[in-house]
Design a protein around this motif. Sequence first.
Motif, PDB file in Angstrom:
ATOM      1  N   VAL A   1       0.790  -1.306   0.149  1.00 51.64           N
ATOM      2  CA  VAL A   1       0.172   0.106   0.056  1.00 51.64           C
ATOM      3  C   VAL A   1       0.769   1.261  -0.175  1.00 51.64           C
ATOM      4  O   VAL A   1       0.565   2.124  -0.657  1.00 51.64           O
ATOM      5  N   ARG A   2       1.780   1.344   0.923  1.00 49.26           N
ATOM      6  CA  ARG A   2       2.815   2.441   0.790  1.00 49.26           C
ATOM      7  C   ARG A   2       3.564   2.631  -0.553  1.00 49.26           C
ATOM      8  O   ARG A   2       3.601   3.736  -0.842  1.00 49.26           O
ATOM      9  N   ALA A   3       3.914   1.493  -1.389  1.00 50.24           N
ATOM     10  CA  ALA A   3       4.515   1.626  -2.574  1.00 50.24           C
ATOM     11  C   ALA A   3       3.614   2.166  -3.552  1.00 50.24           C
ATOM     12  O   ALA A   3       3.835   2.909  -4.421  1.00 50.24           O
ATOM     13  N   ALA A   4       2.214   1.950  -3.475  1.00 53.94           N
ATOM     14  CA  ALA A   4       1.176   2.127  -4.310  1.00 53.94           C
ATOM     15  C   ALA A   4       1.051   3.825  -3.961  1.00 53.94           C
ATOM     16  O   ALA A   4       0.910   4.586  -5.302  1.00 53.94           O
ATOM     17  N   TYR A   5       0.857   4.435  -2.867  1.00 57.12           N
ATOM     18  CA  TYR A   5       0.739   5.675  -2.403  1.00 57.12           C
ATOM     19  C   TYR A   5       1.932   6.495  -2.862  1.00 57.12           C
ATOM     20  O   TYR A   5       1.780   7.464  -3.479  1.00 57.12           O
ATOM     21  N   ASP A   6       3.139   6.197  -2.817  1.00 57.93           N
ATOM     22  CA  ASP A   6       4.399   6.748  -3.153  1.00 57.93           C
ATOM     23  C   ASP A   6       4.533   6.958  -4.417  1.00 57.93           C
ATOM     24  O   ASP A   6       5.063   7.882  -5.002  1.00 57.93           O
ATOM     25  N   GLY A   7       3.700   5.868  -5.288  1.00 58.24           N
ATOM     26  CA  GLY A   7       3.813   5.927  -6.701  1.00 58.24           C
ATOM     27  C   GLY A   7       3.063   6.739  -7.550  1.00 58.24           C
ATOM     28  O   GLY A   7       2.803   6.639  -8.722  1.00 58.24           O
ATOM     29  N   TYR A   8       2.177   7.584  -7.032  1.00 60.06           N
ATOM     30  CA  TYR A   8       1.087   8.060  -7.321  1.00 60.06           C
ATOM     31  C   TYR A   8       0.544   9.461  -6.772  1.00 60.06           C
ATOM     32  O   TYR A   8       0.613   9.533  -5.458  1.00 60.06           O
ATOM     33  N   VAL A   9       0.490  10.417  -7.536  1.00 59.24           N
ATOM     34  CA  VAL A   9      -0.006  11.837  -7.153  1.00 59.24           C
ATOM     35  C   VAL A   9      -1.378  12.137  -7.572  1.00 59.24           C
ATOM     36  O   VAL A   9      -1.289  11.870  -9.148  1.00 59.24           O
ATOM     37  N   ALA A  10      -2.304  12.626  -7.039  1.00 58.05           N
ATOM     38  CA  ALA A  10      -3.763  12.847  -7.598  1.00 58.05           C
ATOM     39  C   ALA A  10      -4.063  13.865  -6.703  1.00 58.05           C
ATOM     40  O   ALA A  10      -4.200  13.885  -5.537  1.00 58.05           O
ATOM     41  N   TYR A  11      -4.698  14.984  -7.316  1.00 56.52           N
ATOM     42  CA  TYR A  11      -5.334  16.238  -6.655  1.00 56.52           C
ATOM     43  C   TYR A  11      -6.247  16.894  -7.649  1.00 56.52           C
ATOM     44  O   TYR A  11      -5.874  16.828  -9.036  1.00 56.52           O
ATOM     45  N   PHE A  12      -7.434  17.663  -7.172  1.00 56.95           N
ATOM     46  CA  PHE A  12      -7.956  18.267  -8.204  1.00 56.95           C
ATOM     47  C   PHE A  12      -8.458  19.676  -7.332  1.00 56.95           C
ATOM     48  O   PHE A  12      -8.543  19.728  -6.168  1.00 56.95           O
ATOM     49  N   GLY A  13      -9.145  20.452  -8.210  1.00 60.27           N
ATOM     50  CA  GLY A  13      -9.499  21.866  -7.732  1.00 60.27           C
ATOM     51  C   GLY A  13      -9.688  22.948  -8.805  1.00 60.27           C
ATOM     52  O   GLY A  13     -10.255  22.517  -9.791  1.00 60.27           O
ATOM     53  N   THR A  14      -9.269  24.264  -8.544  1.00 59.69           N
ATOM     54  CA  THR A  14      -9.392  25.057  -9.391  1.00 59.69           C
ATOM     55  C   THR A  14      -8.203  25.933  -9.458  1.00 59.69           C
ATOM     56  O   THR A  14      -7.142  25.312  -8.703  1.00 59.69           O
ATOM     57  N   TYR A  15      -7.917  26.663 -10.565  1.00 62.94           N
ATOM     58  CA  TYR A  15      -6.714  27.393 -10.935  1.00 62.94           C
ATOM     59  C   TYR A  15      -6.826  28.896 -11.152  1.00 62.94           C
ATOM     60  O   TYR A  15      -8.217  29.411 -11.585  1.00 62.94           O
ATOM     61  N   GLU A  16      -5.907  29.704 -10.696  1.00 64.87           N
ATOM     62  CA  GLU A  16      -6.090  31.144 -10.999  1.00 64.87           C
ATOM     63  C   GLU A  16      -4.654  31.418 -11.966  1.00 64.87           C
ATOM     64  O   GLU A  16      -3.815  30.981 -11.253  1.00 64.87           O
ATOM     65  N   VAL A  17      -4.570  32.100 -13.005  1.00 57.89           N
ATOM     66  CA  VAL A  17      -3.419  32.454 -13.579  1.00 57.89           C
ATOM     67  C   VAL A  17      -2.855  33.961 -13.153  1.00 57.89           C
ATOM     68  O   VAL A  17      -3.610  34.978 -13.206  1.00 57.89           O
ATOM     69  N   ASP A  18      -1.715  34.202 -12.585  1.00 56.90           N
ATOM     70  CA  ASP A  18      -1.275  35.571 -12.453  1.00 56.90           C
ATOM     71  C   ASP A  18      -0.199  35.841 -13.479  1.00 56.90           C
ATOM     72  O   ASP A  18       1.034  35.363 -13.431  1.00 56.90           O
ATOM     73  N   ALA A  19      -0.506  36.405 -14.807  1.00 57.27           N
ATOM     74  CA  ALA A  19       0.150  36.564 -15.836  1.00 57.27           C
ATOM     75  C   ALA A  19       1.377  37.456 -15.698  1.00 57.27           C
ATOM     76  O   ALA A  19       2.461  36.933 -16.061  1.00 57.27           O
ATOM     77  N   LYS A  20       1.362  38.398 -14.716  1.00 55.93           N
ATOM     78  CA  LYS A  20       2.364  39.206 -14.542  1.00 55.93           C
ATOM     79  C   LYS A  20       3.453  38.639 -13.930  1.00 55.93           C
ATOM     80  O   LYS A  20       4.783  38.685 -14.165  1.00 55.93           O
ATOM     81  N   ARG A  21       3.113  37.722 -12.915  1.00 60.02           N
ATOM     82  CA  ARG A  21       4.170  36.948 -12.220  1.00 60.02           C
ATOM     83  C   ARG A  21       4.492  35.712 -12.801  1.00 60.02           C
ATOM     84  O   ARG A  21       5.649  34.972 -12.473  1.00 60.02           O
ATOM     85  N   GLY A  22       3.857  35.330 -13.995  1.00 55.64           N
ATOM     86  CA  GLY A  22       4.007  33.865 -14.585  1.00 55.64           C
ATOM     87  C   GLY A  22       3.991  32.689 -13.543  1.00 55.64           C
ATOM     88  O   GLY A  22       4.545  31.839 -13.653  1.00 55.64           O
ATOM     89  N   VAL A  23       2.643  32.962 -12.896  1.00 56.89           N
ATOM     90  CA  VAL A  23       2.475  31.886 -11.937  1.00 56.89           C
ATOM     91  C   VAL A  23       0.971  31.530 -12.119  1.00 56.89           C
ATOM     92  O   VAL A  23       0.075  32.226 -12.449  1.00 56.89           O
ATOM     93  N   VAL A  24       0.661  29.914 -12.148  1.00 54.24           N
ATOM     94  CA  VAL A  24      -0.601  29.512 -11.883  1.00 54.24           C
ATOM     95  C   VAL A  24      -0.670  28.903 -10.624  1.00 54.24           C
ATOM     96  O   VAL A  24       0.064  28.367 -10.049  1.00 54.24           O
ATOM     97  N   VAL A  25      -1.712  29.325  -9.992  1.00 55.32           N
ATOM     98  CA  VAL A  25      -2.043  29.011  -8.371  1.00 55.32           C
ATOM     99  C   VAL A  25      -3.199  27.756  -8.366  1.00 55.32           C
ATOM    100  O   VAL A  25      -4.180  27.965  -9.109  1.00 55.32           O
ATOM    101  N   HIS A  26      -2.718  26.544  -7.986  1.00 55.40           N
ATOM    102  CA  HIS A  26      -3.640  25.426  -8.040  1.00 55.40           C
ATOM    103  C   HIS A  26      -4.114  25.487  -6.821  1.00 55.40           C
ATOM    104  O   HIS A  26      -3.518  25.488  -5.550  1.00 55.40           O
TER     105      HIS A  26
END
Length: 169
Positions: A99-124
């Motif tokens: 189970v630990r190996a499966a957890y360590d081998g995968y990343v998953a998340y969801f949400g919204t995003y906002e772009v700050d074009a002046k700073r060149g940053v996207v905030v998840h």
Amino acid sequence: MKHAPIVTAGALASLLFALSLGSSARAADVADSLVGTWRVERMTDTDLATGKVEHPYGERPKGYIVYDPTGHLHVQVMRMPATPPFASGDDAKGSDREVRAAYDGYVAYFGTYEVDAKRGVVVHRVDGSLMPSYTGTDQPRPFRVEGDVLTIEGDSEGVHFLRQLRRVR
């Protein structure tokens, strides 16, 4: 005698308004360039003190980041080669190590995003995540889009991270 041109307040206001529209259009272009499905090609973490490079999900990770036009995103990445099936043959009955190996081998998340074009940053803005510590957090990501390549790159807590993705067409 030559006279300097006189700029009226109205002309100046019109000029400033036109410049702000151009700036807003450029910011919208940057945000729009991010919309789409991006396939992970490369993920590295480099220790800033030692220069040691790590591949947290293997040298050829598999996954996607999707930014939709409504401002939602989801991220899913898995280590390659993939975690093998559990010895029991039942995903609900893996050993602690499996189970630990499966957890360590995968990343998953969801949400919204906002772009700050002046700073060149996207905030998840993470609404839910496999990693409990991510849920409810804002994750700023310095980024650039060059053609069909999205590069997310920056420094955090002594590590230089690089995520390179290619647009799916």
